[in-house]
Design a protein around this motif. Sequence first.
Motif, PDB file in Angstrom:
ATOM      1  N   TYR A  47       0.859  -1.183   0.000  1.00  0.00           N
ATOM      2  CA  TYR A  47       0.000   0.000   0.000  1.00  0.00           C
ATOM      3  C   TYR A  47       0.893   1.230   0.000  1.00  0.00           C
ATOM      4  O   TYR A  47       1.605   1.496   0.982  1.00  0.00           O
ATOM      5  CB  TYR A  47      -0.869  -0.031   1.265  1.00  0.00           C
ATOM      6  CG  TYR A  47      -2.109   0.830   1.220  1.00  0.00           C
ATOM      7  CD1 TYR A  47      -2.904   0.896   0.088  1.00  0.00           C
ATOM      8  CD2 TYR A  47      -2.511   1.553   2.343  1.00  0.00           C
ATOM      9  CE1 TYR A  47      -4.066   1.652   0.075  1.00  0.00           C
ATOM     10  CE2 TYR A  47      -3.678   2.316   2.333  1.00  0.00           C
ATOM     11  CZ  TYR A  47      -4.443   2.359   1.192  1.00  0.00           C
ATOM     12  OH  TYR A  47      -5.592   3.112   1.174  1.00  0.00           O
ATOM     13  N   THR A  80      -2.075  -1.897   9.097  1.00  0.00           N
ATOM     14  CA  THR A  80      -0.731  -2.005   9.694  1.00  0.00           C
ATOM     15  C   THR A  80      -0.803  -1.904  11.223  1.00  0.00           C
ATOM     16  O   THR A  80      -0.190  -2.707  11.938  1.00  0.00           O
ATOM     17  CB  THR A  80       0.202  -0.908   9.123  1.00  0.00           C
ATOM     18  OG1 THR A  80       0.082  -0.913   7.707  1.00  0.00           O
ATOM     19  CG2 THR A  80       1.637  -1.112   9.539  1.00  0.00           C
ATOM     20  N   ASP A  96     -11.890   2.484   7.983  1.00  0.00           N
ATOM     21  CA  ASP A  96     -11.420   3.080   6.732  1.00  0.00           C
ATOM     22  C   ASP A  96     -12.606   3.142   5.772  1.00  0.00           C
ATOM     23  O   ASP A  96     -13.653   2.531   6.022  1.00  0.00           O
ATOM     24  CB  ASP A  96     -10.264   2.271   6.113  1.00  0.00           C
ATOM     25  CG  ASP A  96      -9.388   3.111   5.196  1.00  0.00           C
ATOM     26  OD1 ASP A  96      -8.294   3.542   5.619  1.00  0.00           O
ATOM     27  OD2 ASP A  96      -9.810   3.364   4.036  1.00  0.00           O
TER      28      ASP A  96
END
Length: 425
Positions: A47, A80, A96
């Motif tokens: 990402y 993460t 998100d």
Amino acid sequence: MSRLELSQTSPLSKHLPDIPLIEDFSFDKLTSFQKNKNLPIHRWFKYLQGFSASLVDSFLMEWEVNENHIVLDPFCGVGTTLLSCQNKGIPSVGIDISPIALMAANEKIAPYPSASDIEESLSDIFAFKHPQSRVPDYEIVHKGFGLESLEQFMHLKGQIIKIINPDVRSILLFALGTIVDEVSLVRKDGAHYRYVKQPKTEDVFGVFKRKVLEIINDIYLQENPPFPIGKPWAWVSSGDARVLPLSDNSIDFIITSPPYLNRDNYIAQSKLELFLLDLVHSFKEYRAVTFKTLQSHIEAKPLEKENQILPIIKELLKALEGRHYSNPKNLDMIVGYFSDMSRVIMEISRVIKPGGVIALVVGNCCWSGVLIEVDKILATLAKSQGLEVREIRVARYKLNSAQQIAKYGKKYVRESILILENRVV
Ligand SMILES: C[S@@+](CC[C@H](N)C(=O)[O-])C[C@H]1O[C@@H](n2cnc3c(N)ncnc32)[C@H](O)[C@@H]1O
């Protein structure tokens, strides 16, 4: 002048609080995804906008976070923060808005399907018992692949969507999504993407097999951990950081990085994956997701009809007045970004417990030659929401973009970590 001084020569300087900037270059490489590329599970999905697991680990250690705490990442991206917490037995929550990032985050956190179940399905997939999947009829899909590669890709998808075990099916569909960058003609670039003439490789079957073997290997390591793991849980949800679906005073620590004010449209960058994996079902749905993202790019829309123009931003607008803009929408974006971030800060100050600490990784920027000290502006907003600014930790300096250098000369911009605290009074 030192880089530190140069990075503070902004027209807004006199309006910004005198918060000490502490250079700590041990964070230099930690604000990017680079270091995750060799870490089990973290490496499943690269990402561009992610930070490193070591950055999260470093704060978990510094703050002595333990299994009785809850950590939040309201812009969790590919997870993460959550995975790093999970590896240390610490519960966490992630929010998100991007469907592809959420898919990655969900697959990367436990529980995983068993390595042997995935292995078994992998050999079934290459038996090609089912017809290839229908090619989604969007321009980017047709232009984004060579004919042979698209056929191989759709063959794999056709086999995967027929797998009965839902956990194996979803992890393999995710695995297929992770290889798009390597086998397609689309490159994530600048605000959106661009087409290239040649893919990195045309061997779709080979790349997919290698990716699945990597996943199997990493899950096997989890099934036979080299060190003891507790019983952590991580919860990921689709949502908007400006309206967090969480109760007041429910979170102990926050480690996060909002989108930078750089016009990158993350949803546009993942457009090919979104259509190929049926993560959106129409162009209208795709646009609706884009509208809902934070106004760090020009295609996002305000949450309410109008953006709030904060007093500090009025000062910034004065400095930007009369400047040349390649796109007049850039000014609305700047206003919108800080209006949105003010809401985000209000939300994080609502959900964080007294005594809780927050790390916000942010990037400063330049627009039309004007330096925007995002870190200090956000610190000002945080103070006005009752949060204490412990420090601004400068992780590194970057030069402004080549285009900006050509027009306005070199400028050093900081990438910083804002450390905030909900002080107990
Ligand atoms: C800088 S990235 C964070 C990456 C993350 N730290 C990681 O390592 O994967 C910012 C994230 O914010 C997400 N985002 C954009 N607008 C959002 C919103 N309104 N609410 C929640 N997330 C949003 C983007 O999809 C992106 O994944």
